[in-house]
Design an enzyme around this catalytic site. Structure first.
Site, PDB file in Angstrom:
ATOM      1  N   GLY A   1      -2.526   7.805   5.380  1.00 49.43           N
ATOM      2  CA  GLY A   1      -2.692   6.436   4.917  1.00 49.43           C
ATOM      3  C   GLY A   1      -1.959   6.144   3.629  1.00 49.43           C
ATOM      4  O   GLY A   1      -1.336   7.024   3.011  1.00 49.43           O
TER       5      GLY A   1
ATOM      6  N   GLY B   1      -1.657   6.073   0.266  1.00 49.05           N
ATOM      7  CA  GLY B   1      -2.325   6.674  -0.882  1.00 49.05           C
ATOM      8  C   GLY B   1      -1.904   6.083  -2.204  1.00 49.05           C
ATOM      9  O   GLY B   1      -2.557   6.327  -3.234  1.00 49.05           O
TER      10      GLY B   1
ATOM     11  N   GLY C   1      -1.948   7.623  -7.348  1.00 51.94           N
ATOM     12  CA  GLY C   1      -1.485   6.380  -6.740  1.00 51.94           C
ATOM     13  C   GLY C   1      -0.310   5.738  -7.442  1.00 51.94           C
ATOM     14  O   GLY C   1       0.030   4.589  -7.152  1.00 51.94           O
TER      15      GLY C   1
ATOM     16  N   ARG D   1       3.749   2.427  12.076  1.00 46.51           N
ATOM     17  CA  ARG D   1       4.405   3.727  12.170  1.00 46.51           C
ATOM     18  C   ARG D   1       3.956   4.450  13.439  1.00 46.51           C
ATOM     19  O   ARG D   1       2.917   4.101  14.029  1.00 46.51           O
ATOM     20  CB  ARG D   1       4.051   4.581  10.942  1.00 46.51           C
ATOM     21  CG  ARG D   1       4.238   3.865   9.605  1.00 46.51           C
ATOM     22  CD  ARG D   1       3.490   4.594   8.484  1.00 46.51           C
ATOM     23  NE  ARG D   1       3.506   3.839   7.228  1.00 46.51           N
ATOM     24  CZ  ARG D   1       4.228   4.155   6.157  1.00 46.51           C
ATOM     25  NH1 ARG D   1       5.008   5.222   6.187  1.00 46.51           N
ATOM     26  NH2 ARG D   1       4.175   3.429   5.070  1.00 46.51           N
TER      27      ARG D   1
ATOM     28  N   ASP E   1       4.670   9.828  10.113  1.00 47.79           N
ATOM     29  CA  ASP E   1       4.182   8.746   9.263  1.00 47.79           C
ATOM     30  C   ASP E   1       5.323   8.025   8.553  1.00 47.79           C
ATOM     31  O   ASP E   1       5.103   6.975   7.939  1.00 47.79           O
ATOM     32  CB  ASP E   1       3.164   9.274   8.244  1.00 47.79           C
ATOM     33  CG  ASP E   1       3.690  10.444   7.432  1.00 47.79           C
ATOM     34  OD1 ASP E   1       3.877  11.524   8.021  1.00 47.79           O
ATOM     35  OD2 ASP E   1       3.939  10.285   6.231  1.00 47.79           O
TER      36      ASP E   1
END
Length: 469
Positions: free
Chosen positions: A81, A83, A117, A174, A244
């Site tokens: 995901g 991040g 992040g 994706r 991804d």
């Protein structure tokens, strides 16, 4: 900038509402006026730093972090995901097509897995330069709208200035997005995501039932082939072709450990984390095929409730990848060499040239440029290629130069120049070279007065690139 919501109705935990983390002192470093004009993005100049850092939200649409899985260097991670990214929403262009607006480096999300992040300034500038260069080269790609300095330190090795990239994409769907839902057994979510992807990227698909999703996979395969052939035409090495990082739209995304090939060699690898050469220049077609197979696995519930029946229907599409790629790959070389028609001996002609390029350590871009211009008497072919060129000239015609000029760039984003620019930003937060270089990169197929200082190929045998996280 009028935003609309996207992906929030696909499945629970697919698009999680989450706000960007404010930064201390945002300042605008780069703004892409061409992209802003294309998408009618009219954020006032005095607001741009605040909006594109995430400090200022100008819409009631809630930002989200997207979930996805991923095979990273062949190893499956079911929950990756966004991040360090927040999707602000989507904007419509003049044709009514939606384009995602995403902040990258905007703070931790529910998918951060303990990370901060954030994004350092170097990778942010790299993504801006590379995506704009790729766009000008005619390679499908996501693009950057803005880069904002955060005024904060990002703790990497060594600590660096922080920055946030605003990325624009036709979608952020994706291969890993489908894997994420398939892993959860969410058939309804898979169908909703596939239908959204078809609506945005392949609206010509009108079939229903299993035929609809078989056609979807077939179209994704075609786009992946087109993308990788485009990469190899200009000498681009993605460096981290995980599932991804594979968009079903067939656009390039995530310019982390990417680089351009100088001396020709199919085994060229620059990524510091690709120790086995999984994503080497010449292995990119195999990985694209492998990634498409992972998409096919995820689509099985939409094809048939019987796994064996689903596999029987999907396998022919995956097995057709090699033949389709070889045809497109052969056509690419024919266009780079301006060959007149197709002859059985052409493959040997190409193979001989590539062997000479590798053995003589010739620069990929500059050599094809010289071959092209030799047809006009504007350049000399390297001495070691003269015997080969006599055979090649027999396969050209009056249209060869025009075809070759469209397919062989004079200018690519050179690794050493990019590194110099990134070092400038790391040291001082700016670069006197960047503006001129970006302008030059916008005309990669044309002769330019300033071109010579940007076309020099340097020895990159020990060059390494690194992931931007």
């Amino acid at each position: 900038m009028k935003l609309v919501s996207r992906y929030t109705d696909i499945a629970e935990q697919f698009a999680i509402a989450d706000k960007p983390s404010p930064v201390g002192e945002p300042s605008l470093l780069l703004f892409n006026d061409a992209v802003a004009k294309q998408l009618s993005i009219d954020v006032a100049s005095e607001q741009q730093a605040g909006v594109f850092s995430g400090n200022q939200l100008i819409s009631n649409i809630a930002p989200v972090a997207l979930g996805y899985s991923g095979h990273q260097f062949g190893h499956f991670s079911p929950r990756l995901g966004d991040g360090r990214a927040h999707l602000l929403g989507a904007v419509a262009d003049q044709q009514g097509l939606l384009w995602d607006i995403q902040l990258k480096g905007s703070g931790a999300t529910p998918f951060s897995r303990g990370g901060d992040g954030r994004c350092a300034i170097g990778p942010a500038i790299r993504e801006y330069i590379m995506s704009e260069a790729m766009h000008a080269l005619g390679v499908p790609t996501t693009r950057c709208l803005a880069v904002v300095a955060t005024g904060e330190t990002v703790y990497r090795q060594p600590p660096q200035r922080g920055a946030i990239v605003t990325r624009v994409a036709s979608s952020h769907i994706r291969v890993g997005s489908f894997q994420y839902l398939a892993t959860q057994g969410d058939v309804a979510g898979l169908k909703a995501l596939a239908d959204l992807a078809i609506e945005r990227h392949y609206p010509h698909i009108q079939a229903t039932g299993s035929e609809r999703y078989l056609a979807f996979l077939s179209n994704v395969i075609e786009k992946q082939i087109e993308l990788v052939v485009s990469w190899m035409r200009v000498g681009f090495i993605h460096g981290v072709m995980n599932t991804d990082n594979t968009l079903i739209s067939g656009e390039t995304i995530d310019y982390g450990p990417c680089a351009m090939m100088n001396h020709f060699d199919f085994e060229t690898v620059f990524s510091s984390i690709d120790r086995q050469g999984r994503y080497a220049f010449g292995n990119q077609p195999n990985i694209a095929n492998w990634n498409c197979a992972r998409l096919a696995e995820s689509l099985m519930p939409l094809i048939s409730e019987d796994d064996e029946q689903a596999i029987a229907l999907l396998n022919p599409l995956i097995n057709s990848f090699a033949e389709q790629f070889n045809y497109a790959f052969t056509q690419m070389w024919a266009e780079k060499l301006g060959l007149d028609g197709n002859q059985d001996s052409d493959s040997e002609l190409v193979a001989q040239l590539l062997a000479l390029l590798k053995d003589q350590k010739l620069d990929y871009t500059n050599t094809f440029d010289a071959i092209t211009e030799s047809l006009q008497g504007n350049a000399e072919i390297p001495t070691t290629l003269i015997p080969w060129s006599k055979l090649w000239l027999q396969r050209t015609n009056s249209k060869s130069y025009e075809i070759m000029r469209k397919n062989n760039p004079k200018l690519i984003p050179r690794n050493h120049i990019i590194e110099n620019i990134l070092n400038d930003f790391v040291q001082s937060g700016q670069s006197a070279t960047l503006s001129e270089y970006l302008k030059a990169l916008q005309q990669p197929y044309q002769e330019q007065a300033i071109k010579t200082r940007y076309t020099e190929a340097k020895d990159d045998a020990h060059y390494k690139t690194f992931c931007g996280t």
